[in-house]
Design a protein around this motif. Structure first.
Motif, PDB file in Angstrom:
ATOM      1  N   PHE A 152      19.106  26.219  12.095  1.00 48.04           N
ATOM      2  CA  PHE A 152      17.765  25.647  12.004  1.00 48.04           C
ATOM      3  C   PHE A 152      17.796  24.291  11.319  1.00 48.04           C
ATOM      4  CE2 PHE A 152      14.505  28.649  13.283  1.00 48.04           C
ATOM      5  CZ  PHE A 152      15.169  29.858  13.321  1.00 48.04           C
ATOM      6  N   GLY A 153      16.846  23.447  11.709  1.00 53.26           N
ATOM      7  CA  GLY A 153      16.563  22.241  10.956  1.00 53.26           C
ATOM      8  C   GLY A 153      15.666  22.578   9.776  1.00 53.26           C
ATOM      9  N   SER A 154      15.323  21.557   8.995  1.00 57.35           N
ATOM     10  CA  SER A 154      14.468  21.769   7.821  1.00 57.35           C
ATOM     11  C   SER A 154      12.986  21.802   8.160  1.00 57.35           C
ATOM     12  CB  SER A 154      14.738  20.698   6.770  1.00 57.35           C
ATOM     13  OG  SER A 154      16.047  20.843   6.247  1.00 57.35           O
ATOM     14  N   GLY A 176      11.316  24.717   1.383  1.00 65.50           N
ATOM     15  CA  GLY A 176      11.521  23.398   1.962  1.00 65.50           C
ATOM     16  C   GLY A 176      12.679  23.292   2.928  1.00 65.50           C
ATOM     17  N   LYS A 177      13.327  24.412   3.209  1.00 65.91           N
ATOM     18  CA  LYS A 177      14.464  24.428   4.124  1.00 65.91           C
ATOM     19  C   LYS A 177      14.193  25.369   5.293  1.00 65.91           C
ATOM     20  CE  LYS A 177      17.186  21.854   1.541  1.00 65.91           C
ATOM     21  NZ  LYS A 177      17.635  20.498   1.997  1.00 65.91           N
ATOM     22  N   GLY A 178      14.947  25.163   6.372  1.00 63.04           N
ATOM     23  CA  GLY A 178      14.875  26.120   7.461  1.00 63.04           C
ATOM     24  C   GLY A 178      15.701  27.356   7.144  1.00 63.04           C
ATOM     25  N   PRO A 179      15.460  28.455   7.846  1.00 65.37           N
ATOM     26  CA  PRO A 179      16.255  29.672   7.619  1.00 65.37           C
ATOM     27  C   PRO A 179      17.721  29.423   7.961  1.00 65.37           C
ATOM     28  CG  PRO A 179      14.288  30.122   8.937  1.00 65.37           C
ATOM     29  CD  PRO A 179      14.424  28.648   8.869  1.00 65.37           C
ATOM     30  N   ALA A 180      18.617  30.102   7.248  1.00 67.99           N
ATOM     31  CA  ALA A 180      20.056  29.990   7.494  1.00 67.99           C
ATOM     32  C   ALA A 180      20.631  31.383   7.726  1.00 67.99           C
ATOM     33  CB  ALA A 180      20.752  29.320   6.313  1.00 67.99           C
ATOM     34  N   ARG A 226       9.488  14.771   8.527  1.00 62.44           N
ATOM     35  CA  ARG A 226       9.517  15.963   7.674  1.00 62.44           C
ATOM     36  C   ARG A 226       8.099  16.454   7.386  1.00 62.44           C
ATOM     37  NH1 ARG A 226      13.553  17.559   4.498  1.00 62.44           N
ATOM     38  NH2 ARG A 226      12.203  19.391   4.431  1.00 62.44           N
ATOM     39  N   TYR A 231      18.437  36.313   7.943  1.00 61.45           N
ATOM     40  CA  TYR A 231      18.376  34.904   7.580  1.00 61.45           C
ATOM     41  C   TYR A 231      17.856  34.777   6.154  1.00 61.45           C
ATOM     42  CZ  TYR A 231      19.342  33.231  12.282  1.00 61.45           C
ATOM     43  OH  TYR A 231      19.949  32.940  13.474  1.00 61.45           O
ATOM     44  N   LEU A 258       9.646  24.519  13.289  1.00 59.92           N
ATOM     45  CA  LEU A 258      11.089  24.590  13.119  1.00 59.92           C
ATOM     46  C   LEU A 258      11.795  24.450  14.456  1.00 59.92           C
ATOM     47  CD1 LEU A 258      11.136  27.676  10.742  1.00 59.92           C
ATOM     48  CD2 LEU A 258      11.908  25.398  10.093  1.00 59.92           C
TER      49      LEU A 258
END
Lengths: 114, 114
Positions: free
Chosen positions: A105-107, B41-45, A9, B36, A91
């Motif tokens: 997407f992953g984190s 701290g997260k990837g785009p969704a 991470r 998105y 990413l």
């Protein structure tokens, strides 16, 4: 569906060192993408794979960057001789055949080069 | 690689109000336009997406309006809630059916005031 997993991470490395990141896509997704995101910017395309074949590489991907996806499963992104400008969030995303479902997407892996 | 221009860079909206984010593109080969949402701290969704053969798509409180002749599209968030506070990216892709690479805008940081 366990999502897209990225490891590590966070990574802090000294300038000049090599780093490798791993991405495990959703199992039934045959396409895998790598993007780079710097603070306050949108993700920038780096490269993508369909199964094990690397179909496109961005001009952003210098010779120090290499990506692989052996056997069309997980993928690795290696950066050699890291520079401070490489500091970013990396990413990974995967998608099913056909674009209507978009990317998952992953984190991300946050790289800091000191 | 500024093929998708997004505005505003940041936006503050009162709870219950309408949030509007605008995007413009240049490449007429684009035929898939997703939005998105990204939390820290997260990837785009993937939030919602549209193809250019329709002028509007609505999913719950989220609506995309699309103007093909002007090469512009926008996201409207109705009855905005504090949980909508995030960064939003418009994007475009030249290949809907082939899951070609997606090109992202620079993002809008949305804050919903309670």
């Amino acid at each position: 569906d366990t999502g897209v997993s990225q490891d590590p991470r966070h990574k802090i490395t000294k300038r000049g060192q090599n780093v490798t990141f791993r991405c495990d896509p959703i199992s039934e997704h045959n396409r895998l993408y790598w993007y780079r995101q710097t603070l306050g910017q949108g993700p920038e395309f780096l490269t993508y794979f369909q199964n094990e074949a690397q179909l496109e590489k961005s001009r952003l991907l210098s010779d120090r960057f290499s990506a692989e996806r052996p056997k069309g499963s997980f993928s690795t992104l290696e950066i050699q001789r890291t520079e401070q400008g490489d500091s970013a969030m990396y990413l990974c995303a995967s998608s099913r055949p056909g674009g209507e479902y978009g990317y998952t997407f992953g984190s991300g892996t946050r790289l800091t080069v000191v | 690689q500024q093929q998708v221009k997004q505005s505003p860079q940041s936006l503050i909206v009162q709870k219950g109000g309408i949030s509007i984010i605008n995007c413009a593109y240049e490449n007429t080969a684009f035929d898939y336009f997703p939005w998105y949402q990204q939390f820290p701290g997260k990837g785009p969704a993937l939030l919602i997406a549209i193809r250019p053969d329709v002028s509007e798509k609505k999913e719950g409180r989220f609506t995309i309006s699309f103007n093909k002749s002007a090469k512009q599209f926008s996201l409207h968030i109705m009855d905005s809630q504090p949980g909508d506070s995030a960064t939003y990216f418009c994007a475009a892709s030249p290949g809907y059916s082939s899951a070609s690479k997606i090109i992202f805008g620079s993002g809008t940081r949305l804050s919903i005031r309670p």
